[in-house]
Each structure stands twice: as structure tokens, then as C-alpha cells.
Design a protein around this motif. Sequence first.
Motif: not given
Length: 416
Positions: A94-98
Motif C-alpha cells: 500500500p505504501l508503494l501505491q501511495q
Amino acid sequence: MSIRYSLRLLLCWLCLLAPAQAATLFAVVSERTAADAAAGAAAFVRAYPGHHILLRTPAQLAQLGDKPLLALWQKSDALLVTAAFGDTARRLSPLLQQRGLHGKAPLVVMASDQPLQLQSRLQGRPVFAPSDALATWLRQADGVSAAGFLDKAAAANPPQADWLRARAYWAVHTPDNLAALYAHLLSLAGALPRATIRPPQRDAPAIRYWQPGGLGVDGRPRLAASQPVVALLDMPAGEQPAERRLLEAQCAALAARQLQCIAVLARWGQATADALAALPATLAPARLAGIINLQDFVLGGSEGRDAASQALAALQVPVLKGIRLQERSYSQLLLSEDGLPWDSVHYRLAMPELQGQGQALILATRAPQRTDPLTGVWLSGTEPVPMHVDMAARRLANWQRLQAMDNADKRIAIVY
């Protein structure tokens, strides 16, 4: 020409000669590859002074909150993620998606959980389209040689060429290749001219050998026919000084029991299967007595698994599973409630058991760490656990004695 005009002209020339604005690459690397990655960063900075490489291991990420991590990423011009599995992958996804929502900074994920690799982005677009062919490509990328990556990309899948080129650099862990990998990613960010970056080195051997005292002049093991041999199956990184201590200690313990020792350093995937199939010819005229496997997951990877399993069955020798525990020191291991971290049991124990590897022993634990001043990555390596190293040697000596014993003299107990 006035002095003022001359000074202006000189300043203009200095501006043209000055390096481009400093760029930063942030990379996640495994504890095992941290030393190689740091050496590559040093080589990169020598070639491209003024730019910066920041490296962190999963253990370092675990101590870094999400907000500080995102802040580091937002300041980076390119991001590389490797060796992200289990909890690390679930956290980073999810952090990479952000981060993927911001700008066009390259994001290359490889040698990690497959769903995480799908998040790779170049020029603000996903590298891989969501199709059935994607899984096939990623499986191929785990075992194809550097030359194979580039050839396949150029011939069939140009949109993935830059990702595959990055994977080709990563496939051969030399400092020069890793330095070129960092340069390649920063060139995709527009921070470096692509013309200055050399292609991946393709000539590093997929299989190498190591033994105490060195190899023969022809590069082959020096072995006597009079004593059986134990093979230590390892990755190429096992020859690094911080990891070689285990090979040296294990070979010494085996020598004390009249067993010769050779380390087989094979790249992940098909190279490992090939090394296993070639063992009898490699060791001739000596005879193989057993194997201590220091690789994790299944031998041969996805594409070479069946071949590796068949090679193991044909060898007809005991295969012990040896473990390098990079996450914990020996004192932490003794004080822990679970011994092995629970999320590593499947790839350190369960998956090797599918290929008949058993009697697992933790042969090395994390050595005292230091912080690399250039990249900030933790460097520790591992140190042998003498009691377990000796236990592995005793077990293989017992197996060897059992192999040589007449069947009429054997007594077998099945302990459940």
C-alpha cells in the motif's frame, strides 16, 4: 573584451561543465545482498560524484515508521525494491501505491513477491499489463541469464525492456553491475545520460567452486579418491568474507572426521539444478557422501525445480538443511520464543522438505552489525554457531558410516 564580460563567459562555461543537480536513489536490499549493494554504491559514487544512493534492509524498514519511510521516498528520484517477501511485502504494497500516485519517478520492484513486482512503474505507467502472460514473464525473469533478459525484451516485449535491463544488472551481483544498475535507474529519472551507462556484465559464471586452500590450477576442486566428499550448496554471495566464515568452519569440522569438503556456489534457479546434476563428474574420482544445503526456498527455483529434485534423487545421499539466520544473533536466538521467525519457516524448512531435505540446523547467526557511512545500510554478515557446525559434521560422518556398513549390521529405528 572587458574583464566583466570575460568573467561572465567563464561562469557560463563553468555552468556547462558542472554536474547535473544531485539525484538520489533509494533501494531496499536483503541482509544477504547488503554488502554487494554497498560496494556497488561506492563504485557508482566514484563514477558519478555528487549523486546519492540510500540503502535499507527489511530489518531497518521494520524500525522505520510509515511516515518517515514515505518521506524518504518522496525525496528520492528513483526507487528500487528487492527481496521483499512476507510481512515486508504486505507492508510495502500500500505504501508503494501511495508513492505511485506522485510524479514519474521510476519504481522498479524485482526478486520479490510477484504481486509486489506488478507495481513497477516507469514514466508514470505500469511496466506490466494485467494479463495472464505477466506471471510467465516473472517466472522467466527469475532464472534467465542477463543476456536472455535483454534478448527477450528486445525481440518480444519492448515495453518491459528497461525493467528487464534492470533485472539483468541484478542477476550478476558484481559491484560494477550494481553501480550500473543504479545509474540505469537514475537515467530513467532523467538525472543521468543513458549513453554513459555500460551494458550488464554477462560473463560471470553461474556456478563456481570453493574449497579450503584453493582450487586446482584448472579451476576444478582438488579432491582425493580415498576420502568421501561433502558438498556445501550455497549462493554466490557465500564467498563474501562475511559469509565465508561458515564455509571455512564447516569444512574444518568435516575434515576432522576424515570427510573432504567443497562449496558449490550456484546462482538461483536453473544454475543450481545444473550444479547438482554435474556433482558426480565434478567430484570424480572422489565419491559424494552428502550435501548441506544453505540455499532457501526450493532448489532450482520455479523453472528448475523438477530438474533439481530429479538430480537430488539420483545422487542418493543425505541432504541436510543448513540455515543462515541473518535476522538474529545467537543470543537473540536463545532468548526467542519461536527460534526461527515464523514467517520464514515456510521457505527455510517446509519448502526444502518437499525436496527431501531434512535434519535442519541453524549453522550461522547474525554477526555484530555496523552502518555503512555512504549508504546508511546495516552490514553484519553471519558468524558460525560452532556447536551446530560440529553437529552437522557428526551427522554426516554417521551417515557415511551407515552407507559403508553391511546391511546385516544395520539397526533402524523410526522416531516420530
